[in-house]
Design a protein around this motif. Structure first.
Motif, PDB file in Angstrom:
ATOM      1  N   GLY A   1      -1.231 -12.164 -15.032  1.00 62.92           N
ATOM      2  CA  GLY A   1      -1.957 -11.094 -15.687  1.00 62.92           C
ATOM      3  C   GLY A   1      -1.461 -10.742 -17.066  1.00 62.92           C
ATOM      4  O   GLY A   1      -1.973  -9.806 -17.687  1.00 62.92           O
ATOM      5  N   THR A   2      -0.472 -11.477 -17.566  1.00 66.43           N
ATOM      6  CA  THR A   2       0.095 -11.195 -18.880  1.00 66.43           C
ATOM      7  C   THR A   2       0.161 -12.479 -19.692  1.00 66.43           C
ATOM      8  O   THR A   2      -0.114 -13.573 -19.182  1.00 66.43           O
ATOM      9  N   GLU A   3       0.585 -12.341 -20.949  1.00 67.78           N
ATOM     10  CA  GLU A   3       0.825 -13.498 -21.817  1.00 67.78           C
ATOM     11  C   GLU A   3       2.318 -13.766 -21.956  1.00 67.78           C
ATOM     12  O   GLU A   3       2.765 -14.319 -22.961  1.00 67.78           O
ATOM     13  N   MET A   4       3.070 -13.392 -20.944  1.00 67.03           N
ATOM     14  CA  MET A   4       4.518 -13.543 -20.982  1.00 67.03           C
ATOM     15  C   MET A   4       5.008 -14.408 -19.829  1.00 67.03           C
ATOM     16  O   MET A   4       4.342 -14.563 -18.809  1.00 67.03           O
ATOM     17  N   ALA A   5       6.193 -14.948 -20.015  1.00 74.97           N
ATOM     18  CA  ALA A   5       6.922 -15.644 -18.965  1.00 74.97           C
ATOM     19  C   ALA A   5       8.339 -15.093 -18.940  1.00 74.97           C
ATOM     20  O   ALA A   5       8.811 -14.489 -19.911  1.00 74.97           O
ATOM     21  N   VAL A   6       9.034 -15.311 -17.820  1.00 75.87           N
ATOM     22  CA  VAL A   6      10.386 -14.771 -17.669  1.00 75.87           C
ATOM     23  C   VAL A   6      11.307 -15.841 -17.118  1.00 75.87           C
ATOM     24  O   VAL A   6      10.918 -16.657 -16.280  1.00 75.87           O
ATOM     25  N   THR A   7      12.540 -15.822 -17.606  1.00 80.63           N
ATOM     26  CA  THR A   7      13.619 -16.648 -17.061  1.00 80.63           C
ATOM     27  C   THR A   7      14.732 -15.699 -16.623  1.00 80.63           C
ATOM     28  O   THR A   7      15.240 -14.933 -17.451  1.00 80.63           O
TER      29      THR A   7
END
Length: 314
Positions: free
Chosen positions: A155-161
């Motif tokens: 639902g976002t334009e982000m990714a996480v590590t």
């Protein structure tokens, strides 16, 4: 460096103030689809942000009966990234769950399992999740991240590590490296600054962050400073003071530029999180920490000490 992310500070403190606990909404600058980095305070923080005019950019559809706080919480916050399951990081998530919308709770497996077993268990709170004890209300999905592996955020334009940290010998915490469009923001849960495994975890994190700073792609770093230097409390539960935080940033700066570490962080905003109020007379913890950071800032870093409800760009 041009700002790439926007942040709404829902909770800037780290304890005592029940209505102001760690929570930061973050989104790409051009988007209104956020994730919450920790969720200690939600609704109270949204009220503060609205009163400060920092939700004015959010437009509630005319056919909706929701106020701007409700619309933001239920429609624009797409996930909760929880660095650890201590109460100052999850209280807002828990008590707002009755009126929240369906979304994911994201974290390392140990954190997710703790929330599943000890919060949403029909004893502390109804089970609003999709697994665990008793009947599953299935409002929240649990997403377990693999350490040091990037995962898109639905639902976002982000990714996480995620990067594991050790707040203490008994508590795992997490650093979340957020990415959007090739730019990054690093949110560090309670990191601990002691020797041994905690030191190794932070060194591993600095190893990853240093090239991003050199390439001017790390736009912001969020790190807690819970107590002023000289605080008499013992233990500090893995929390940092200005002195220990600056020492950690010096380790990072030497990785960025071993020849000239003192200017290595000049283009990176350092947002101070989780300041705990004091029960003593005299200057507030925030005042002391601001002054101590300024006096110890040999790194030319841009320290930002936000208030609850603030809007930041980084």
């Amino acid at each position: 460096m041009e700002n790439q992310f926007k942040v709404i500070v829902l909770g800037s403190a780290g304890g005592l103030s029940e209505d102001n606990l760690s929570a930061y909404l973050i989104a790409p600058k051009h988007s209104d689809y956020y994730v919450s980095l920790d969720a200690g305070t939600l609704f109270s923080g949204l009220q503060k942000a609205r009163a400060a005019g920092n939700l004015d950019h959010i437009k509630v559809p005319a056919d909706s009966e929701m106020n701007v706080e409700g619309w933001t919480l239920t429609q624009l916050v797409k996930a909760y990234l929880i660095s650890n399951a201590h109460l100052d990081h999850i209280t807002g998530l828990t008590i707002n769950s009755t009126d929240d919308s369906a979304k994911n709770i994201v974290g390392l497996p140990e954190t997710i399992d703790f929330i599943r077993d000890h919060i949403f268990n029909w004893k502390v709170w109804p089970n609003f999740a999709d697994e665990g004890i008793g009947f599953h209300l299935k409002k929240y999905g649990f997403v377990r991240l693999a350490p040091e592996q990037e995962q898109p955020l639905e639902g976002t334009e982000m990714a996480v590590t995620p990067y594991p940290l050790s707040q203490s010998s008994n508590t795992q915490s997490t650093a979340f490296l957020m990415q959007s469009g090739g730019h990054y923001a690093l949110f560090i849960g309670n990191p601990g600054a002691d020797s041994g495994q905690r030191r190794a975890n932070l060194d591993r994190l600095w190893e990853r962050a240093a090239p991003l700073i050199r390439d001017r792609r790390l736009n912001g770093l969020f790190i807690e400073v819970s107590y002023p230097d000289g605080y008499p409390g013992d233990p500090l539960f893995g929390n940092l003071t200005p002195q220990t935080m600056v020492q950690e940033l010096e380790h990072l700066a030497r990785r960025v530029d071993p020849q000239d570490p003192h200017g290595a962080l000049a283009d990176c905003s350092v947002v101070i999180t989780s300041i705990r109020p004091l029960l003593t007379r005299g200057p507030s913890a925030e005042t002391q920490i601001r002054e101590q950071l300024q006096s110890q800032n040999t790194l030319k870093a841009r320290f930002i000490v936000p208030d609850q409800g603030d809007y930041l760009e980084t």
